[in-house]
Motif scaffolding. Structure first.
Motif, PDB file in Angstrom:
ATOM      1  N   GLU A  80      64.608  84.381 -13.716  1.00  9.59           N
ATOM      2  CA  GLU A  80      63.406  83.580 -13.969  1.00  9.59           C
ATOM      3  C   GLU A  80      63.710  82.416 -14.900  1.00  9.59           C
ATOM      4  OE1 GLU A  80      59.104  84.224 -16.230  1.00  9.59           O
ATOM      5  OE2 GLU A  80      60.069  85.925 -15.222  1.00  9.59           O
ATOM      6  N   LYS A  81      64.542  82.677 -15.914  1.00 10.31           N
ATOM      7  CA  LYS A  81      64.848  81.643 -16.904  1.00 10.31           C
ATOM      8  C   LYS A  81      65.650  80.505 -16.285  1.00 10.31           C
ATOM      9  CE  LYS A  81      64.614  79.890 -20.988  1.00 10.31           C
ATOM     10  NZ  LYS A  81      63.305  79.418 -21.501  1.00 10.31           N
TER      11      LYS A  81
ATOM     12  N   LYS B 146      60.451  83.300  -9.080  1.00 11.19           N
ATOM     13  CA  LYS B 146      61.581  84.235  -9.027  1.00 11.19           C
ATOM     14  C   LYS B 146      61.393  85.221  -7.879  1.00 11.19           C
ATOM     15  CE  LYS B 146      63.570  88.209 -11.404  1.00 11.19           C
ATOM     16  NZ  LYS B 146      63.607  89.047 -12.624  1.00 11.19           N
ATOM     17  N   LYS B 147      60.196  85.752  -7.725  1.00 15.89           N
ATOM     18  CA  LYS B 147      59.944  86.720  -6.664  1.00 15.89           C
ATOM     19  C   LYS B 147      60.179  86.113  -5.283  1.00 15.89           C
ATOM     20  CE  LYS B 147      56.418  89.241  -9.326  1.00 15.89           C
ATOM     21  NZ  LYS B 147      54.961  89.515  -9.444  1.00 15.89           N
TER      22      LYS B 147
ATOM     23  N   PHE C 137      56.798  80.895 -13.300  1.00 16.76           N
ATOM     24  CA  PHE C 137      58.222  81.074 -13.029  1.00 16.76           C
ATOM     25  C   PHE C 137      58.544  82.489 -12.521  1.00 16.76           C
ATOM     26  CE2 PHE C 137      57.739  78.055 -16.616  1.00 16.76           C
ATOM     27  CZ  PHE C 137      58.072  76.908 -15.919  1.00 16.76           C
ATOM     28  N   GLY C 138      57.762  83.474 -12.962  1.00 18.51           N
ATOM     29  CA  GLY C 138      57.965  84.823 -12.461  1.00 18.51           C
ATOM     30  C   GLY C 138      57.684  84.919 -10.970  1.00 18.51           C
TER      31      GLY C 138
ATOM     32  N   GLU D 183      63.318  78.401 -14.269  1.00 13.09           N
ATOM     33  CA  GLU D 183      62.512  77.556 -15.168  1.00 13.09           C
ATOM     34  C   GLU D 183      63.317  76.360 -15.652  1.00 13.09           C
ATOM     35  OE1 GLU D 183      60.164  77.726 -19.483  1.00 13.09           O
ATOM     36  OE2 GLU D 183      61.093  79.547 -18.655  1.00 13.09           O
TER      37      GLU D 183
END
Length: 444
Positions: free
Chosen positions: A33-34, A339-340, A335-336, A37
């Motif tokens: 996720e980071k 990520k998914k 952002f999560g 971002e």
């Protein structure tokens, strides 16, 4: 002794399948996720990425953005012992006949190819769009951060490359940043033509366009549902194919629709918390995306995107009116969720790239009989095949039977009139191809 050897073989096969399927969970866990971002923020910081914006500056405009993307792919390649072939693919676009082109310019895509070990000319493509736009698509100087549309998809493609480049696959995977989407899908059209000229065998295009917004303009907040758009049948099918479909069915069983079902099934299996929503349409109502140029040439292609759009944050100058904040700024990106959806892409590409090719020349018979009969060409690398069937009104393949290493089979007791059928190849690792819908009819 023979029974012991068979049991031992089955045990080894089972362990192999378990290990390979565990790999998909490892891929999901490795998506960061980071990093997504950070990549979105970097792309936003270029100010505008309009396809016709500055190409000279190192800090602003489309030129700086594509050079940075290329450098990221090259860094990823360095970490995997030069496993990626990174290059620009470009086409010249002129004002003549194009009402969204402010001046003649090169439309430049950034391509990174991870070659397959067994089928190097079979390609799975994950694309994001490099370019962004303001309210006026002809305005190439105003800030247009394009955080969700489509830095999110571009960041997803880069992150997928970071993770999947750690593995080897039998088929090739391409990670690409496409340009010119907002002006007329120029980048996708250019790469699709390039693929055709190079005679690439494309088994799936995953167009990621807006994968970071969870709050819709209708007020719905949802970080689990996403849409899979797919056209029903290829636009270049023959008149004979259309005629056969009228009598035998298949109006919702084109090659892109089968890819959509594959993504649905894989996601529900390995990411059960997600809610994939298949949409039986090429794209959103009256709108377009970068999978369409591939579809136009007969290639398999789908669009993966958020379920709930917010139109105040798309194609809008940054401003506030009547208490509404307009503009595609990074504050609106979840952002999560990005990520998914990146993980959804990654596990499906890994699964496809590990599986054998789909069966060809699938034929179906069993007219006026209490059985459905099938014949198909055997596939190199397949240890067996799985027959799928469903009610004609069901959107998903709901029933299946593994039939082993054969090229024909009869399903007794299954009335052909009441179901649709398809066949998938199964590899020694347990991974399956996309389901192939019958293309022929036979009578015994």
């Amino acid at each position: 002794m023979r029974q012991i050897l068979i049991l031992l073989s089955l045990l080894i096969s089972s362990v192999s399948i378990t290990q390979n399927h565990q790999q998909l969970y490892d891929i999901i866990d490795d998506i960061s996720e980071k990093r997504i971002e950070n990549d979105i923020q970097t792309l936003v910081n270029f100010g505008t990425r309009n396809t016709f914006s500055d190409t000279i500056s190192n800090t602003r405009g489309i030129g700086a953005a594509r050079r940075w993307i290329k450098s990221e792919f090259e860094a990823i390649s360095k970490d995997c012992n030069n496993c990626l072939k990174v290059f620009y693919q470009k086409d010249f676009v002129t004002k003549k006949g194009n009402n969204r082109v402010p001046h003649d310019a090169w439309v430049v895509n950034v391509v990174a190819i991870q070659k397959g070990t067994k089928y190097p000319n079979r390609y799975i493509i994950m694309s994001g769009d490099i370019d962004s736009r303001a309210s006026n698509t002809m305005d190439f100087t105003t800030d247009a951060p394009g955080a969700n549309d489509n830095a999110s998809g571009m960041a997803g493609a880069i992150e997928a490359a970071r993770v999947l480049s750690k593995y080897q696959f039998e088929s090739s995977i391409i990670y690409v940043g496409l340009s010119g989407e907002e002006q007329g899908l120029f980048g996708g059209a250019g790469l699709a033509k390039y693929a055709q000229e190079k005679e690439w065998d494309i088994i799936g295009v995953f167009n990621n366009d807006m994968i970071g917004n969870i709050k819709g303009v209708d007020g719905v907040i949802d970080n689990r549902t996403f849409r899979i758009f797919s056209e029903p049948v290829p636009p270049n099918e023959t008149e004979r194919q259309r005629t056969l479909r009228r009598f035998y069915g298949g109006e919702v069983d084109g090659i892109s629709r089968q890819l959509a079902r594959y993504v649905y099934k894989t996601t529900k299996t390995y990411m059960p918390e997600m809610n994939p929503m298949m949409v039986y349409r090429l794209d959103r109502f009256g709108r377009g995306g970068h999978h369409r140029p591939f579809n136009d040439l007969g290639y398999v292609g789908i669009r993966i995107m958020e379920a709930h759009e917010n139109y105040t944050q798309q194609h809008q100058d940054i401003r506030e009116e009547n208490g509404i904040k307009y503009g595609d700024v990074i504050e609106h990106v979840n952002f999560g969720y990005a990520k998914k959806l990146t993980a959804v892409n990654a596990i499906n590409m890994a699964s496809l790239a590990t599986a054998p090719p789909a069966p060809k020349n699938v034929a179906i018979g069993g007219i006026v009989e209490p059985a459905a009969k099938f014949k198909w060409d055997k596939v190199d690398g397949a240890i067996g095949y799985k027959i799928y069937w469903r009610n004609t009104t069901s959107p998903t393949w709901d029933h299946s039977r593994y039939v082993g290493d054969t090229s024909e089979f009869t399903l007794d007791g299954i009335v052909i009139d009441n179901h649709f059928f398809g066949i998938a190849s199964v590899g020694k690792n347990g991974f399956e191809s996309v389901v192939a819908f019958p293309s022929k009819v036979f009578r015994d």
